[in-house]
Design a protein around this motif. Structure first.
Motif, short mmCIF file in Angstrom:
data_model
loop_
_atom_site.label_atom_id
_atom_site.label_comp_id
_atom_site.label_asym_id
_atom_site.label_seq_id
_atom_site.Cartn_x
_atom_site.Cartn_y
_atom_site.Cartn_z
N UNK A 1 -58.81 -44.02 -26.52
CA UNK A 1 -59.08 -42.58 -26.38
C UNK A 1 -59.67 -42.27 -25.00
N UNK A 2 -59.07 -41.27 -24.36
CA UNK A 2 -59.58 -40.73 -23.09
C UNK A 2 -60.10 -39.32 -23.33
N UNK A 3 -59.23 -38.46 -23.86
CA UNK A 3 -59.60 -37.09 -24.23
C UNK A 3 -58.50 -36.53 -25.13
N UNK A 4 -58.75 -35.36 -25.68
CA UNK A 4 -57.83 -34.77 -26.66
C UNK A 4 -56.47 -34.38 -26.07
N UNK A 5 -56.35 -34.35 -24.75
CA UNK A 5 -55.09 -33.99 -24.10
C UNK A 5 -54.34 -35.17 -23.51
N UNK A 6 -54.83 -36.36 -23.78
CA UNK A 6 -54.18 -37.58 -23.28
C UNK A 6 -53.68 -38.38 -24.48
N UNK A 7 -52.37 -38.44 -24.66
CA UNK A 7 -51.85 -39.23 -25.79
C UNK A 7 -52.10 -40.72 -25.57
N UNK B 1 -42.63 -35.18 -19.12
CA UNK B 1 -41.78 -34.04 -19.46
C UNK B 1 -42.44 -33.12 -20.48
N UNK B 2 -43.28 -33.69 -21.35
CA UNK B 2 -43.98 -32.89 -22.36
C UNK B 2 -45.18 -32.14 -21.77
N UNK B 3 -45.48 -32.39 -20.51
CA UNK B 3 -46.55 -31.65 -19.85
C UNK B 3 -47.90 -32.32 -19.85
N UNK B 4 -47.98 -33.56 -20.28
CA UNK B 4 -49.26 -34.26 -20.26
C UNK B 4 -49.57 -34.70 -18.83
N UNK B 5 -50.86 -34.77 -18.50
CA UNK B 5 -51.29 -35.19 -17.17
C UNK B 5 -51.54 -36.69 -17.09
N UNK B 6 -51.65 -37.32 -18.27
CA UNK B 6 -51.93 -38.75 -18.31
C UNK B 6 -51.54 -39.29 -19.68
N UNK B 7 -51.54 -40.62 -19.76
CA UNK B 7 -51.27 -41.32 -21.01
C UNK B 7 -52.16 -42.56 -21.00
N UNK B 8 -52.67 -42.95 -22.17
CA UNK B 8 -53.61 -44.07 -22.22
C UNK B 8 -53.15 -45.14 -23.19
#
Length: 159
Positions: A82-88, A117-124
């Motif tokens: 987990x990084x934050x609620x906007x990072x899958x 493509x889905x608009x996320x700024x990061x992935x963890x």
């Protein structure tokens, strides 16, 4: 080899791959026991929520040989990476007989592209440091260490 979106009818394969992705070298509990513990159930329960994405690798014999997936978590239900609620947070596994052939790297590149493509700024992700092959591949792809939590390294890829 084909990489495509996982079908709902293939959820059994996704849970097989979830089990494979859990790095426990010795005395690994049986699949149904391990993936249904609270720490791992959150990775597959009620699949299909906003943000849930999974891809599957199919070989020339039309056999599923690997999968990669991501899911969003929040502060009240954190995943291991987990990084934050906007990072899958992503997970990946490749069947043993297909390892070392580039399947994992191909899956990772595709899921990174999907997240972008889905608009996320990061992935963890979260990885056991003893899983040195995986750590090497993730770093080679551009994932950076964020922190060590318990027996895992949390890594992030920023777009």
């Amino acid at each position: 080899m084909i990489i495509r979106k996982l079908k709902q009818s293939e959820m059994g394969f996704l849970t097989d791959m979830l089990y494979e992705s859990i790095h426990i070298p010795d005395n690994k509990p049986q699949k149904e026991v391990l993936i249904n513990t609270p720490n791992f159930k959150k990775y597959h329960e009620d699949w299909g929520k906003r943000g849930d994405t999974a891809l599957i690798a199919i070989n020339a014999n039309n056999q599923a040989i690997g999968a990669v997936w991501y899911r969003l978590f929040d502060e009240s239900n954190k995943g291991y990476g987990f990084i934050d609620r906007n990072t899958p947070e992503l997970g990946i596994a490749v069947r043993e007989e297909a390892r070392g052939m580039g399947v994992g790297t191909l899956l990772m590149n595709k899921i990174i592209q999907k997240a972008k493509e889905a608009g996320f700024a990061s992935i963890s992700l979260s990885v056991d440091p003893e899983n040195t092959n995986a750590v090497h591949v993730y770093r080679k792809l551009g994932f950076k260490d964020v922190e060590v939590v318990g027996t895992s390294i949390t890594m992030v890829y920023r777009f």
